[in-house]
Design a protein around this motif. Sequence first.
Motif, PDB file in Angstrom:
ATOM      1  N   ARG A 621       0.281  -1.206   0.116  1.00 43.00           N
ATOM      2  CA  ARG A 621       0.437  -0.196  -0.053  1.00 43.00           C
ATOM      3  C   ARG A 621       1.101   1.507  -0.195  1.00 43.00           C
ATOM      4  O   ARG A 621       0.614   2.330   0.915  1.00 43.00           O
ATOM      5  N   LEU A 622       1.793   1.273  -0.626  1.00 42.90           N
ATOM      6  CA  LEU A 622       2.949   2.207  -0.828  1.00 42.90           C
ATOM      7  C   LEU A 622       1.971   3.491  -1.558  1.00 42.90           C
ATOM      8  O   LEU A 622       1.526   3.115  -3.310  1.00 42.90           O
ATOM      9  N   VAL A 623       2.082   4.598  -1.160  1.00 38.63           N
ATOM     10  CA  VAL A 623       1.416   5.585  -1.774  1.00 38.63           C
ATOM     11  C   VAL A 623       2.510   6.825  -2.811  1.00 38.63           C
ATOM     12  O   VAL A 623       3.390   7.495  -1.600  1.00 38.63           O
ATOM     13  N   ARG A 624       3.276   6.244  -3.512  1.00 39.29           N
ATOM     14  CA  ARG A 624       4.399   7.344  -4.312  1.00 39.29           C
ATOM     15  C   ARG A 624       4.001   7.908  -5.288  1.00 39.29           C
ATOM     16  O   ARG A 624       3.432   7.485  -6.040  1.00 39.29           O
ATOM     17  N   GLN A 625       5.286   9.082  -5.630  1.00 43.29           N
ATOM     18  CA  GLN A 625       4.982   9.929  -7.306  1.00 43.29           C
ATOM     19  C   GLN A 625       6.335  10.226  -7.542  1.00 43.29           C
ATOM     20  O   GLN A 625       7.025  10.767  -6.104  1.00 43.29           O
ATOM     21  N   ALA A 634      16.425  -6.279  -6.742  1.00 42.81           N
ATOM     22  CA  ALA A 634      15.968  -6.580  -5.608  1.00 42.81           C
ATOM     23  C   ALA A 634      14.712  -7.831  -5.503  1.00 42.81           C
ATOM     24  O   ALA A 634      14.584  -7.499  -7.112  1.00 42.81           O
ATOM     25  N   VAL A 635      15.055  -8.968  -5.244  1.00 44.85           N
ATOM     26  CA  VAL A 635      14.217 -10.328  -5.687  1.00 44.85           C
ATOM     27  C   VAL A 635      12.870 -10.145  -4.664  1.00 44.85           C
ATOM     28  O   VAL A 635      13.720 -10.067  -3.093  1.00 44.85           O
ATOM     29  N   GLY A 636      11.977 -10.497  -5.371  1.00 44.19           N
ATOM     30  CA  GLY A 636      11.069 -10.471  -4.310  1.00 44.19           C
ATOM     31  C   GLY A 636      10.127  -9.322  -4.114  1.00 44.19           C
ATOM     32  O   GLY A 636       9.262  -9.111  -2.368  1.00 44.19           O
ATOM     33  N   PRO A 637      10.027  -7.886  -4.382  1.00 50.00           N
ATOM     34  CA  PRO A 637      10.059  -6.142  -3.417  1.00 50.00           C
ATOM     35  C   PRO A 637       8.340  -6.861  -3.549  1.00 50.00           C
ATOM     36  O   PRO A 637       7.897  -7.214  -4.474  1.00 50.00           O
ATOM     37  N   LYS A 638       8.110  -6.395  -2.312  1.00 55.06           N
ATOM     38  CA  LYS A 638       6.370  -5.960  -2.854  1.00 55.06           C
ATOM     39  C   LYS A 638       5.689  -4.256  -2.389  1.00 55.06           C
ATOM     40  O   LYS A 638       6.180  -3.298  -1.560  1.00 55.06           O
ATOM     41  N   PHE A 639       4.594  -4.604  -3.629  1.00 53.59           N
ATOM     42  CA  PHE A 639       4.797  -3.305  -3.586  1.00 53.59           C
ATOM     43  C   PHE A 639       2.763  -3.638  -3.835  1.00 53.59           C
ATOM     44  O   PHE A 639       2.092  -2.657  -4.239  1.00 53.59           O
ATOM     45  N   THR A 640       1.919  -4.899  -3.006  1.00 52.10           N
ATOM     46  CA  THR A 640       0.753  -4.647  -3.125  1.00 52.10           C
ATOM     47  C   THR A 640      -0.182  -4.021  -2.735  1.00 52.10           C
ATOM     48  O   THR A 640      -0.266  -2.963  -1.206  1.00 52.10           O
ATOM     49  N   GLY A 641      -1.134  -3.791  -3.404  1.00 54.91           N
ATOM     50  CA  GLY A 641      -1.953  -2.486  -3.435  1.00 54.91           C
ATOM     51  C   GLY A 641      -1.867  -1.111  -3.549  1.00 54.91           C
ATOM     52  O   GLY A 641      -2.312  -0.013  -2.815  1.00 54.91           O
ATOM     53  N   SER A 642      -0.101  -1.116  -3.860  1.00 57.26           N
ATOM     54  CA  SER A 642       0.188   0.278  -3.841  1.00 57.26           C
ATOM     55  C   SER A 642      -0.295   0.957  -5.144  1.00 57.26           C
ATOM     56  O   SER A 642      -1.172   0.688  -5.830  1.00 57.26           O
ATOM     57  N   PHE A 659       2.945  -6.730  -7.064  1.00 61.48           N
ATOM     58  CA  PHE A 659       2.626  -5.182  -7.572  1.00 61.48           C
ATOM     59  C   PHE A 659       1.104  -5.859  -7.686  1.00 61.48           C
ATOM     60  O   PHE A 659       0.300  -4.745  -8.479  1.00 61.48           O
ATOM     61  N   THR A 660       0.628  -6.929  -7.349  1.00 59.64           N
ATOM     62  CA  THR A 660      -1.033  -7.426  -7.120  1.00 59.64           C
ATOM     63  C   THR A 660      -1.195  -6.154  -6.224  1.00 59.64           C
ATOM     64  O   THR A 660      -0.890  -5.610  -5.638  1.00 59.64           O
ATOM     65  N   GLN A 661      -2.628  -5.843  -6.952  1.00 58.31           N
ATOM     66  CA  GLN A 661      -3.741  -5.483  -7.319  1.00 58.31           C
ATOM     67  C   GLN A 661      -3.077  -3.368  -6.873  1.00 58.31           C
ATOM     68  O   GLN A 661      -3.469  -2.824  -6.622  1.00 58.31           O
ATOM     69  N   SER A 662      -2.174  -3.221  -7.350  1.00 59.79           N
ATOM     70  CA  SER A 662      -1.516  -1.619  -7.571  1.00 59.79           C
ATOM     71  C   SER A 662      -1.983  -0.994  -8.374  1.00 59.79           C
ATOM     72  O   SER A 662      -2.662  -1.787  -9.939  1.00 59.79           O
TER      73      SER A 662
END
Length: 937
Positions: A621-625, A634-642, A659-662
Amino acid sequence: MTVERTLPPTATKSDDSLEPFASLAEMRSEHVKLMRAARSGSREADMLRRVAAFRTRAQETGKSIEAPTERDAAQAILDYWTAWLFTFGDRSALSAAPAVLAPHDPSHEPDLQEKANPYQGLEAFQEEDGRELKGRGEAKADLLERVLRYPVVFVSGPVGSGKTSLVLAGVLPDLKAHLALEAKDPIVTVMIPGTDPLRALVRAVGQAARNPATEGVWLAEQKRRIELSPRRLRKIVESLGPGRPLLLIVDQFEELFTLAEPTARDQFARAIASLVEEASTQNKIILITREDYAATALNMPALVDFAKEPGVSFSPPPPSRAELLEIITSGANTAGLKIDNAVVEDLVKAIVGDAAALPTLQFTLRKLWERRERNRVTWDAYHKVGRPREALQRAAEDVFSQLDAEERRAAHKIFLELVRPTMQEASSRDEFIRPRIRWETLSRLDGVTPQQVNRVVDSYVSAGLLRKTAAADKEDERFEIAHEALLYGWDRLARWLVERRQESQEKWQFVAKARLYRQHRGDPAYLLRGRALRDAEKYADSASEVRELVNQSRNAEKWRLTILILAPISLILGALLAVVLLRAYEDRYVPHVAAHINSLNATDDDIRWLADKRQQLDFARLVRQGYDLRRLKAVGPKFTGSRLKAMQFSDAILPAAIFTQSTIDESGFKNADLTNARFEEATISHTPFSGAKLARAIFDRANLNGVDFSGADIGEASFRNAIIDEKFAGFGGTAWWLAVGWTEGQIDSLNSHHPRKAFIESEIFRGQRSELEAKIDRAREKAFLLNDLAWLLATHGTDLDVAEAKINQALSTFAPNDAKGELSKTWYANFNDTLGYILMQKAAQNSGNEQMAKELLERAEQAFKASVEQVPSGERLFRYAMCLFQLKKKDEAVKSLESATLMGYVPSHENYLLTSYVRGDFQQLVKQVCRKLPSCQ
């Protein structure tokens, strides 16, 4: 003149001493022997007597035969011998009533008392159980091929996915057989890290090499040497078994992170990495870990170089419907057990698609065996045992209900000793450890008597919920939870563990402080002093974060005291010394950055710093611009719902990124390595993926608007139910037909805008081909690469004569010899599948020459047949069906199609790859079969 014969009196009478046949198979066997005797001209009196006895036994056997088809077969055998008596001229047969099979009588079914329970329960399958491991053929072959290709393979999956069983009982026996063919005697080492992973490793290797000095001085000395220089492990292995390769299997690899100290963890990883650092090594390492630690394991500094190849990471897929049926029925058939069809169907329905249900399925089947009625499992028995998700709960509660009040209190204390909460988050599944506890330790628990310990542990061991390790002395017997599934499948135990955690609030306070220390980059303001430090020391072994905080606080305290002692010596000298010490203090502690930084405060520099330090990136759930993360590794970074806007990931190396549901807008992934990445249900707009590596990436149910995939590798990427621009403008220069999940409409549109011929003429394809050809020239084992090259040419429909020559060269290396094990069977199946595919395309190209086309198709049929007979799979069966259809063998094609879909294969892009070569409406046949089979819907 007809000679009439009369059955001898001794044979016409009822003979109660004649036992019925044990089964229809035994009846058939005796039937064949009797026919041979009749043809050989045996004495008439003997034949009449034998036939009469056979008919009596056969009639009685009907009491134990229930299935209509089997009863029909048995009755046909009886009718045969009745007719034989007529033709033989027996007067009594002419007037006697026809011999009729006795009605089925359940009381005559075998009781199977002497048969062993054919189901494993919660115990993992071991190497010696290889023949009993059913329903995992494709997963086993896939993993085995990876193990032989790569020196290190990571096997991950949820609790209950059968990881350990697949490795030990599936892969290990065939791997040893393969090495035996090469006259190699491997040192096979299976171990669990525990709290002292180096000690466990050295002991396991020594015992596997049959070194008598695996304890005491030798063990301590070897461990000390590895601590000083982890690379010494390789020399130790070579000294224990000169010339012998090592097969190292590390089960429960996650214990390196939940139990081991950071220093020991690093030493262990560096030590095992030294075993396979040489390109020519014959050593193999298989690391088995829970899926929630997979990315962490792949990201370990000592192992990250081995994790770069996408094929080194393997997760056992959930069993298909057909595989579940095999698991359930194979054990039953072996033991002569009959399970009601309704029970089988409900078992499959209850767990199909659940990757974590295998232990509970085996446990349920074991309990059903115990509740069988003679040789049958009925719906009533199933109702009492419960479905797989209920069976554990019921079994545990049944045992608990049979304990008296004191024994129940003892059970409470015993289980909280066998399952200990760690200092992980309460929502995490890694919150418990399951140590093996000596009987003596349990007997000394406060308020528990030895008699109560015996009653509790013996009851749960008998129920298959605890595992007992026997010992010469009663005090040394050890007990442990049979499987982690019990922790989440038994409500009472789950409540006990929650209550225990709630009693440890002080521990959690220190965990929170330790995490704040990490989150603020080791800010000295979060270090502990005085009483707080002394209190924290009590919980230093509860979690790695607390250990780190305590150790750093101790060191900081020493530095502070040093400053206070030295300062009075000289004001000037003390001041100078204090400045030096304080600077050293800051240099040492201020730069520490947490592995799990607060995503709300993360900057692009934070992310790069963490990646450079090989830390796990978890930014749900990262919110970035506007972040610049080009060339990030990086191996396997998670940005789920971002929610990411104007984020630059160009040239980044991010295998298995999530990047699921991002929501991703106006960002860039040009030339990025996103192998095995996941974009399910993501919304991606105006974002280029041009030139990216997207092999096996998942875009299922994603909304793709203005996304440019031009020049990207999307082989085996999945686009099921994805929403994509109608013109598919972003797929130019891609081998889009090698992706999966396309609808027929999408296939038509893609083929119209991006024909395959255009890609074949591109620099991308020529580069892929040249790279493979160069690898073949350098490789010692060429067969794999020859097949890869042939398959590349075949799937792109070009240079089919060259492709055929390459695959025939690969096939000449192997033959379907059982002695070569499952791996060679898989190779042989793959190679024949490739050959069949090539020949089928050549037949289409020669459609003007009917005779030549037919000969090519017949050769393709033989190749496909050899492939599916060795290792059947949905894709191979589908191609085989297509070939049969072209040869106008529609009924056989339908059977092959049904088998493919029952194995869980859903035809998608194959409709384009292959049906363009088929004369006739094969697609309609596919739809016709799919309409009949729910698995294809």
